[in-house]
Design an enzyme around this catalytic site. Structure first.
Site, PDB file in Angstrom:
ATOM      1  N   ARG A 160       0.825  -1.218   0.000  1.00  0.00           N
ATOM      2  CA  ARG A 160       0.000   0.000   0.000  1.00  0.00           C
ATOM      3  C   ARG A 160       0.854   1.261   0.000  1.00  0.00           C
ATOM      4  O   ARG A 160       0.502   2.269  -0.626  1.00  0.00           O
ATOM      5  CB  ARG A 160      -0.925  -0.031   1.221  1.00  0.00           C
ATOM      6  CG  ARG A 160      -1.847   1.190   1.356  1.00  0.00           C
ATOM      7  CD  ARG A 160      -2.793   1.007   2.537  1.00  0.00           C
ATOM      8  NE  ARG A 160      -3.509   2.232   2.855  1.00  0.00           N
ATOM      9  CZ  ARG A 160      -4.656   2.597   2.325  1.00  0.00           C
ATOM     10  NH1 ARG A 160      -5.222   1.829   1.418  1.00  0.00           N
ATOM     11  NH2 ARG A 160      -5.255   3.723   2.685  1.00  0.00           N
ATOM     12  N   LEU A 180      -6.932   7.544  -1.604  1.00  0.00           N
ATOM     13  CA  LEU A 180      -6.962   6.118  -1.271  1.00  0.00           C
ATOM     14  C   LEU A 180      -7.963   5.909  -0.146  1.00  0.00           C
ATOM     15  O   LEU A 180      -7.919   6.620   0.864  1.00  0.00           O
ATOM     16  CB  LEU A 180      -5.583   5.639  -0.808  1.00  0.00           C
ATOM     17  CG  LEU A 180      -4.543   5.274  -1.869  1.00  0.00           C
ATOM     18  CD1 LEU A 180      -3.177   5.123  -1.228  1.00  0.00           C
ATOM     19  CD2 LEU A 180      -4.940   4.003  -2.595  1.00  0.00           C
ATOM     20  N   SER A 181      -8.870   4.953  -0.321  1.00  0.00           N
ATOM     21  CA  SER A 181      -9.787   4.611   0.764  1.00  0.00           C
ATOM     22  C   SER A 181      -9.047   3.863   1.863  1.00  0.00           C
ATOM     23  O   SER A 181      -7.927   3.381   1.668  1.00  0.00           O
ATOM     24  CB  SER A 181     -10.940   3.756   0.230  1.00  0.00           C
ATOM     25  OG  SER A 181     -11.723   4.477  -0.681  1.00  0.00           O
ATOM     26  N   ALA A 182      -9.676   3.745   3.008  1.00  0.00           N
ATOM     27  CA  ALA A 182      -9.079   3.022   4.127  1.00  0.00           C
ATOM     28  C   ALA A 182      -8.924   1.538   3.778  1.00  0.00           C
ATOM     29  O   ALA A 182      -9.741   0.982   3.031  1.00  0.00           O
ATOM     30  CB  ALA A 182      -9.938   3.181   5.378  1.00  0.00           C
TER      31      ALA A 182
END
Length: 320
Positions: free
Chosen positions: A38, A63-65
């Site tokens: 990530r 970026l989403s969690a």
């Protein structure tokens, strides 16, 4: 949005935490998450936050969690050979993980509103292919990204087995989103939220890439890589001795599938029809096979009596 699990020191520890919290429940999803770091999708000055379960935004980059991406990947029920459309594909992080599961005969398309984010995603994709130590373990379905508004796709575009829209979609667009699905497909999206808008305010139909037919040259590369991987696997098993025979594993019950999975909002996910408890656990996987060293395929190819240009092609011109 996020904060559902503890932060990790590195990518593997983050995935361990997501598994422990039952956000990651299947082996394929776990393998994809571990293969794509990530932090590589963050700008350098923000990398220290990469392994926190938090969303990240900088300008148009978002970026989403990790817990959200975990739920998305599990809800999509991905399989090799499926077609996938990512609406609001962003950095390409999710599309790259999906590509590891779809394999070389899948379809992996993304639509992104912002042209600068598409360039960012292409850079990150190129970096992943050239440098990731996990790339050679998979047959990759490389994503293709096109610019445009996800609500302005050409009426003649193909339908997909799996569709994900990360941007909020108003209720009146729900049928439009479902029209992008093949029969029996799965759609995952936030519903009844503010929709995306075109930067220019002008309607411009988005042309998605046509289904690609792999060239004979590309198929030959795939066959060579698979043959070498099988040979390496046999060498490792032979070096460690044949595994002991184990009792015949019980057949696990198959889970009944939902034809359409929709996120009601960014916090509440569609319920799933499940089989007996524990049937989707990663921990029920078959006995782990020994893996060759990370660079074994590269070293094997470099020793082959082939021209340097052909070796480079087989290796996707990856860096050592």
């Amino acid at each position: 949005m996020g904060g559902a699990v503890s932060a990790g020191e590195d990518n593997d520890e983050l995935i361990d935490n997501l598994k422990e919290a039952q956000y990651i429940r299947t082996e394929l999803v776990e393998q994809a998450f571990r293969a794509v770091d990530r932090a590589d999708y963050y700008l350098e000055e923000f990398r220290e936050n990469a392994y926190k379960d938090l969303a990240w935004k900088h300008g148009n980059i978002h970026l989403s969690a990790p817990c959200i991406y975990s739920e998305v990947m599990e809800a999509l029920e991905l399989q090799p050979g499926l077609s996938f459309l990512n609406l609001g594909s962003g950095t390409g992080y999710l599309s790259s993980m999906v590509g590891l599961i779809l394999g070389p005969f899948g379809v992996n398309h993304g639509v992104e509103l912002h042209s600068d984010v598409i360039e960012y995603a292409k850079q990150k994709l190129d970096f992943f292919i050239r440098t990731s130590s996990s790339f050679d373990k998979f047959d990759f379905c490389e994503p293709s990204f096109v610019p445009g508004n996800c609500l302005e796709l050409s009426p003649g575009c193909s339908q997909y087995d799996r569709v994900y829209c990360g941007a909020g979609v108003q209720k009146q667009h729900e049928d439009y989103m479902k029209s992008l699905l093949k029969v029996g497909g799965i759609l995952v999206m936030p519903l009844e939220e503010k929709p995306c808008h075109s930067e220019s305010g002008k309607s411009r139909l988005v042309q998605l890439p046509p289904p690609a037919v792999r060239s004979l040259q590309d198929l030959a590369r795939l066959a060579i890589r698979r043959a070498i991987k099988r040979a390496l696997q046999q060498e490792v098993v032979g070096a460690r001795g044949a595994p002991r025979s184990s009792p015949r594993a019980r057949r696990r019950p198959r889970r009944r599938r939902m034809e359409t999975a929709v996120f009601l909002d960014k916090e509440v996910f569609a319920s799933r029809v499940s089989g007996p408890a524990g049937d989707s656990s990663c921990e029920d996987a078959a006995e782990e096979r020994p893996e060759p060293p990370a660079n074994a395929l590269r070293e094997k190819v470099l020793r082959l009596p082939l021209p340097a240009a052909l070796k480079g092609y087989v290796l996707y011109y990856r860096e050592g």
